[in-house]
Design a protein around this motif. Structure first.
Motif, PDB file in Angstrom:
ATOM      1  N   SER A 266      -7.580  60.767 -36.466  1.00  0.00           N
ATOM      2  CA  SER A 266      -7.825  59.656 -35.547  1.00  0.00           C
ATOM      3  C   SER A 266      -6.642  58.702 -35.573  1.00  0.00           C
ATOM      4  CB  SER A 266      -9.114  58.918 -35.940  1.00  0.00           C
ATOM      5  OG  SER A 266      -9.387  57.861 -35.039  1.00  0.00           O
ATOM      6  N   ILE A 267      -6.099  58.410 -34.390  1.00  0.00           N
ATOM      7  CA  ILE A 267      -4.999  57.446 -34.258  1.00  0.00           C
ATOM      8  C   ILE A 267      -5.560  56.213 -33.572  1.00  0.00           C
ATOM      9  CG2 ILE A 267      -2.717  57.013 -33.301  1.00  0.00           C
ATOM     10  CD1 ILE A 267      -3.846  60.578 -33.650  1.00  0.00           C
ATOM     11  N   VAL A 268      -5.656  55.122 -34.294  1.00  0.00           N
ATOM     12  CA  VAL A 268      -6.325  53.909 -33.815  1.00  0.00           C
ATOM     13  C   VAL A 268      -5.272  52.894 -33.375  1.00  0.00           C
ATOM     14  CG1 VAL A 268      -7.951  52.073 -34.383  1.00  0.00           C
ATOM     15  CG2 VAL A 268      -8.195  54.327 -35.449  1.00  0.00           C
ATOM     16  N   TYR A 269      -5.340  52.472 -32.110  1.00  0.00           N
ATOM     17  CA  TYR A 269      -4.418  51.473 -31.567  1.00  0.00           C
ATOM     18  C   TYR A 269      -5.214  50.241 -31.158  1.00  0.00           C
ATOM     19  CZ  TYR A 269      -0.882  49.227 -28.656  1.00  0.00           C
ATOM     20  OH  TYR A 269      -0.003  48.318 -28.129  1.00  0.00           O
ATOM     21  N   ILE A 270      -4.822  49.086 -31.668  1.00  0.00           N
ATOM     22  CA  ILE A 270      -5.537  47.838 -31.387  1.00  0.00           C
ATOM     23  C   ILE A 270      -5.058  47.264 -30.057  1.00  0.00           C
ATOM     24  CG2 ILE A 270      -6.219  45.606 -32.305  1.00  0.00           C
ATOM     25  CD1 ILE A 270      -6.935  48.101 -34.026  1.00  0.00           C
ATOM     26  N   THR A 271      -5.983  47.084 -29.121  1.00  0.00           N
ATOM     27  CA  THR A 271      -5.616  46.593 -27.798  1.00  0.00           C
ATOM     28  C   THR A 271      -5.895  45.109 -27.607  1.00  0.00           C
ATOM     29  OG1 THR A 271      -7.791  47.244 -26.919  1.00  0.00           O
ATOM     30  CG2 THR A 271      -6.012  48.857 -26.768  1.00  0.00           C
ATOM     31  N   ARG A 272      -6.752  44.514 -28.450  1.00  0.00           N
ATOM     32  CA  ARG A 272      -7.062  43.083 -28.283  1.00  0.00           C
ATOM     33  C   ARG A 272      -7.693  42.544 -29.562  1.00  0.00           C
ATOM     34  NH1 ARG A 272     -10.026  41.883 -22.833  1.00  0.00           N
ATOM     35  NH2 ARG A 272      -8.043  42.835 -22.210  1.00  0.00           N
ATOM     36  N   GLY A 273      -7.342  41.296 -29.891  1.00  0.00           N
ATOM     37  CA  GLY A 273      -7.972  40.627 -31.029  1.00  0.00           C
ATOM     38  C   GLY A 273      -7.451  41.113 -32.365  1.00  0.00           C
ATOM     39  N   ASN A 274      -8.202  40.810 -33.385  1.00  0.00           N
ATOM     40  CA  ASN A 274      -7.835  41.240 -34.737  1.00  0.00           C
ATOM     41  C   ASN A 274      -9.098  41.504 -35.550  1.00  0.00           C
ATOM     42  OD1 ASN A 274      -7.779  38.120 -34.577  1.00  0.00           O
ATOM     43  ND2 ASN A 274      -8.042  38.509 -36.769  1.00  0.00           N
ATOM     44  N   GLY A 275      -8.942  42.294 -36.580  1.00  0.00           N
ATOM     45  CA  GLY A 275     -10.063  42.650 -37.435  1.00  0.00           C
ATOM     46  C   GLY A 275      -9.582  43.324 -38.706  1.00  0.00           C
ATOM     47  N   ARG A 276     -10.519  43.607 -39.561  1.00  0.00           N
ATOM     48  CA  ARG A 276     -10.206  44.248 -40.835  1.00  0.00           C
ATOM     49  C   ARG A 276     -10.590  45.719 -40.776  1.00  0.00           C
ATOM     50  NH1 ARG A 276     -12.985  42.797 -46.704  1.00  0.00           N
ATOM     51  NH2 ARG A 276     -11.832  44.337 -47.959  1.00  0.00           N
ATOM     52  N   ILE A 277      -9.682  46.554 -41.250  1.00  0.00           N
ATOM     53  CA  ILE A 277      -9.943  47.988 -41.340  1.00  0.00           C
ATOM     54  C   ILE A 277      -9.706  48.437 -42.772  1.00  0.00           C
ATOM     55  CG2 ILE A 277      -9.168  50.298 -40.665  1.00  0.00           C
ATOM     56  CD1 ILE A 277      -8.609  49.327 -37.930  1.00  0.00           C
ATOM     57  N   GLN A 278     -10.666  49.162 -43.313  1.00  0.00           N
ATOM     58  CA  GLN A 278     -10.504  49.728 -44.647  1.00  0.00           C
ATOM     59  C   GLN A 278     -10.686  51.233 -44.551  1.00  0.00           C
ATOM     60  OE1 GLN A 278     -13.088  48.231 -47.736  1.00  0.00           O
ATOM     61  NE2 GLN A 278     -11.800  49.075 -49.365  1.00  0.00           N
ATOM     62  N   ILE A 279      -9.760  51.952 -45.197  1.00  0.00           N
ATOM     63  CA  ILE A 279      -9.786  53.414 -45.210  1.00  0.00           C
ATOM     64  C   ILE A 279      -9.838  53.886 -46.655  1.00  0.00           C
ATOM     65  CG2 ILE A 279      -8.592  55.524 -44.506  1.00  0.00           C
ATOM     66  CD1 ILE A 279      -7.150  53.843 -42.374  1.00  0.00           C
ATOM     67  N   VAL A 280     -10.734  54.823 -46.918  1.00  0.00           N
ATOM     68  CA  VAL A 280     -10.936  55.343 -48.272  1.00  0.00           C
ATOM     69  C   VAL A 280     -10.707  56.846 -48.253  1.00  0.00           C
ATOM     70  CG1 VAL A 280     -12.573  55.609 -50.170  1.00  0.00           C
ATOM     71  CG2 VAL A 280     -12.573  53.502 -48.808  1.00  0.00           C
ATOM     72  N   SER A 281      -9.913  57.337 -49.187  1.00  0.00           N
ATOM     73  CA  SER A 281      -9.580  58.757 -49.229  1.00  0.00           C
ATOM     74  C   SER A 281     -10.742  59.577 -49.767  1.00  0.00           C
ATOM     75  CB  SER A 281      -8.342  58.990 -50.103  1.00  0.00           C
ATOM     76  OG  SER A 281      -8.676  58.812 -51.470  1.00  0.00           O
ATOM     77  N   GLU A 282     -10.570  60.912 -49.738  1.00  0.00           N
ATOM     78  CA  GLU A 282     -11.618  61.801 -50.245  1.00  0.00           C
ATOM     79  C   GLU A 282     -11.789  61.679 -51.753  1.00  0.00           C
ATOM     80  OE1 GLU A 282      -7.899  64.193 -50.842  1.00  0.00           O
ATOM     81  OE2 GLU A 282      -8.650  62.681 -49.470  1.00  0.00           O
ATOM     82  N   ASN A 283     -10.810  61.070 -52.418  1.00  0.00           N
ATOM     83  CA  ASN A 283     -10.901  60.851 -53.861  1.00  0.00           C
ATOM     84  C   ASN A 283     -11.561  59.525 -54.220  1.00  0.00           C
ATOM     85  OD1 ASN A 283      -9.547  63.287 -54.448  1.00  0.00           O
ATOM     86  ND2 ASN A 283      -7.574  62.297 -54.098  1.00  0.00           N
ATOM     87  N   GLY A 284     -12.028  58.807 -53.213  1.00  0.00           N
ATOM     88  CA  GLY A 284     -12.664  57.516 -53.469  1.00  0.00           C
ATOM     89  C   GLY A 284     -11.685  56.396 -53.720  1.00  0.00           C
ATOM     90  N   GLU A 285     -10.441  56.536 -53.258  1.00  0.00           N
ATOM     91  CA  GLU A 285      -9.430  55.494 -53.426  1.00  0.00           C
ATOM     92  C   GLU A 285      -9.252  54.731 -52.123  1.00  0.00           C
ATOM     93  OE1 GLU A 285      -5.828  56.717 -55.732  1.00  0.00           O
ATOM     94  OE2 GLU A 285      -6.650  58.711 -55.400  1.00  0.00           O
ATOM     95  N   SER A 286      -9.093  53.419 -52.242  1.00  0.00           N
ATOM     96  CA  SER A 286      -8.809  52.608 -51.066  1.00  0.00           C
ATOM     97  C   SER A 286      -7.322  52.755 -50.730  1.00  0.00           C
ATOM     98  CB  SER A 286      -9.150  51.133 -51.332  1.00  0.00           C
ATOM     99  OG  SER A 286      -8.829  50.338 -50.198  1.00  0.00           O
ATOM    100  N   VAL A 287      -7.035  53.447 -49.625  1.00  0.00           N
ATOM    101  CA  VAL A 287      -5.641  53.697 -49.247  1.00  0.00           C
ATOM    102  C   VAL A 287      -5.144  52.704 -48.209  1.00  0.00           C
ATOM    103  CG1 VAL A 287      -5.772  56.136 -49.826  1.00  0.00           C
ATOM    104  CG2 VAL A 287      -6.378  55.394 -47.516  1.00  0.00           C
ATOM    105  N   PHE A 288      -6.063  51.958 -47.596  1.00  0.00           N
ATOM    106  CA  PHE A 288      -5.665  50.946 -46.610  1.00  0.00           C
ATOM    107  C   PHE A 288      -6.774  49.918 -46.517  1.00  0.00           C
ATOM    108  CE2 PHE A 288      -5.321  49.068 -42.409  1.00  0.00           C
ATOM    109  CZ  PHE A 288      -3.955  48.874 -42.256  1.00  0.00           C
ATOM    110  N   ASP A 289      -6.408  48.656 -46.629  1.00  0.00           N
ATOM    111  CA  ASP A 289      -7.374  47.567 -46.519  1.00  0.00           C
ATOM    112  C   ASP A 289      -6.632  46.327 -46.066  1.00  0.00           C
ATOM    113  OD1 ASP A 289      -9.461  45.829 -46.622  1.00  0.00           O
ATOM    114  OD2 ASP A 289      -9.814  45.971 -48.784  1.00  0.00           O
ATOM    115  N   GLU A 290      -6.516  46.161 -44.746  1.00  0.00           N
ATOM    116  CA  GLU A 290      -5.706  45.069 -44.207  1.00  0.00           C
ATOM    117  C   GLU A 290      -6.318  44.512 -42.931  1.00  0.00           C
ATOM    118  OE1 GLU A 290      -1.582  45.896 -43.680  1.00  0.00           O
ATOM    119  OE2 GLU A 290      -1.358  46.891 -45.628  1.00  0.00           O
ATOM    120  N   GLU A 291      -5.881  43.322 -42.604  1.00  0.00           N
ATOM    121  CA  GLU A 291      -6.210  42.689 -41.337  1.00  0.00           C
ATOM    122  C   GLU A 291      -5.177  43.144 -40.316  1.00  0.00           C
ATOM    123  OE1 GLU A 291      -8.746  39.747 -39.329  1.00  0.00           O
ATOM    124  OE2 GLU A 291      -8.834  40.636 -41.332  1.00  0.00           O
ATOM    125  N   ILE A 292      -5.624  43.736 -39.225  1.00  0.00           N
ATOM    126  CA  ILE A 292      -4.696  44.206 -38.215  1.00  0.00           C
ATOM    127  C   ILE A 292      -4.986  43.505 -36.893  1.00  0.00           C
ATOM    128  CG2 ILE A 292      -4.371  46.442 -39.329  1.00  0.00           C
ATOM    129  CD1 ILE A 292      -6.234  47.635 -37.283  1.00  0.00           C
TER     130      ILE A 292
END
Length: 396
Positions: A266-292
């Motif tokens: 999945s390629i996610v492109y933000i078109t308006r506003g801002n929000g928080r996205i968190q991504i967790v790998s299959e190993n249970g590690e947080s690989v991304f946790d930022e305000e975009i």
């Protein structure tokens, strides 16, 4: 996808007829001598495009876009270099028929280093960053088009630095239905044919589908937002491209249910506003946790869990999926994995009480979009947390 604005899009399918035609006598504004040499205008279909339209193009199809609106026309493009049609390598190679594209947009950054030596050799001849006609022999080009060499020379070399975006001096004349209703009737008739089991031909494939229309939402929560999708079911050409897309809109503090992509990246492109996205790998590690925010892009690999929460009044994005029938599996909500598990499986898996297992399983009645919690819900949650803290202090 059209992010904002409106315009006209034309695509040329090889071997297909020019289905938009005009009789020569209707072109009364032209001189008599010119009409005697030319038949009526004809070209392949052109399509009006507007905000929210997803446009799908097969590999190798020539196309053009014209902004006939009063504001900027902004588009977000995705090129799938991993599809079976790209048989050379994993790089994007695109060319233009007219204009003089800048070198930095040709072939993508990765392939630039590979072609750098070739570009430097051609640099003295001034052949880099030109249209595809510029490298042909002048006489052969003239013979091929049955034109004089002076015109062939202009096609190759005049205004070499125009770029790929040019300004139309007068109104762009194209054939199109006189009324938008005719176009709508044409699309509705095609949809009826599809429902009746008749396949579209290559030449008449539908290329666009608007996912910005709230009436087409697949999931809608009046306090939370909506999600719309386009895939191989409602835009059949995506069967061949093996791509799909989703448009999401979240209100402030609303959450898109945590989920993972079962069969796609999945390629996610933000078109308006801002929000928080968190991504967790299959190993249970947080690989991304930022305000975009608007204009940023995030890649979510297959089987990585992701959750989104809106920080602005409207947080909007489009997700491009690398599968014509992409699927997701939710972690929370009425159609989640936990909702389908027996209580005792949840209780024993997490070593929690049956009451907590039931709360984990049934506390969310919404399907995919979770509206901001009510004050009573937040209060009861805080009370439960304080109760747990008291119990832990008593144990210690």
């Amino acid at each position: 996808m059209v992010n904002s604005g409106s315009g006209i899009h034309g695509a040329v399918f090889p071997g297909c007829p020019e289905t938009f035609q005009e009789e020569s006598q209707s072109r009364s504004q032209r001189s008599r001598s010119e009409r005697s040499q030319q038949s009526g205008e004809q070209h392949q279909k052109v399509r009006p495009i507007q905000e929210g339209d997803v446009i799908a193009l097969p590999a190798g199809v020539a196309h053009w876009i014209y902004n006939n609106g009063q504001s900027k026309l902004v588009l977000v493009a995705l090129a799938d270099v991993g599809n079976s049609e790209n048989q050379l390598d994993q790089y994007l190679r695109k060319f233009v028929l007219g204009g003089s594209p800048q070198q930095e947009i040709q072939g993508g950054g990765q392939s630039r280093s590979r072609s750098q030596s070739q570009s430097s050799r051609r640099g003295q001849q001034g052949q880099q960053s030109n249209n595809i006609l510029s490298a042909f022999d002048e006489e052969i080009l003239a013979q091929s088009f049955n034109i004089d060499t002076q015109l062939a020379r202009r096609l190759q070399k005049e205004k070499r630095q125009r770029g790929i975006i040019v300004r139309v001096q007068e109104d762009l004349e194209v054939l199109s239905p006189h009324r938008q209703e005719q176009e709508q009737e044409y699309e509705e008739e095609r949809e009826r044919r599809q429902r009746n089991g008749l396949e579209e031909t290559f030449c008449t494939m539908t290329l666009k589908y608007n996912i910005n229309d709230p009436s087409r939402a697949d999931v809608y929560n009046p306090r939370g937002g909506r999600v719309s999708s386009v895939n191989a079911l409602n835009l059949p050409i995506l069967r061949f491209l093996q791509l799909s897309a989703k448009k999401g809109v979240l209100h402030r503090d609303a959450i898109l249910a945590p989920h993972w992509n079962v069969n796609a990246q999945s390629i996610v492109y933000i078109t308006r506003g801002n929000g928080r996205i968190q991504i967790v790998s299959e190993n249970g590690e947080s690989v991304f946790d930022e305000e975009i925010r608007e204009g940023q892009l995030v890649v979510v690999p297959q089987n990585f869990a992701v959750v989104k929460r809106a920080s602005s009044d409207k947080f909007e994005w489009v997700s491009f999926k690398t599968n014509g029938l992409s699927q997701t599996s939710q972690l929370a909500g009425r159609v989640s994995v936990f909702r389908a598990l027996p209580l005792d499986v949840i209780r024993n898996s997490f070593d929690i009480s049956r009451e907590d297992a039931r709360r984990l399983k049934e506390s969310r009645s919404e399907t995919t979009i979770f509206a901001p919690g009510s004050s009573s819900q937040r209060k009861s949650q805080s009370e439960r947390e304080r109760q747990r803290e008291r119990e832990e202090r008593e144990i210690h």
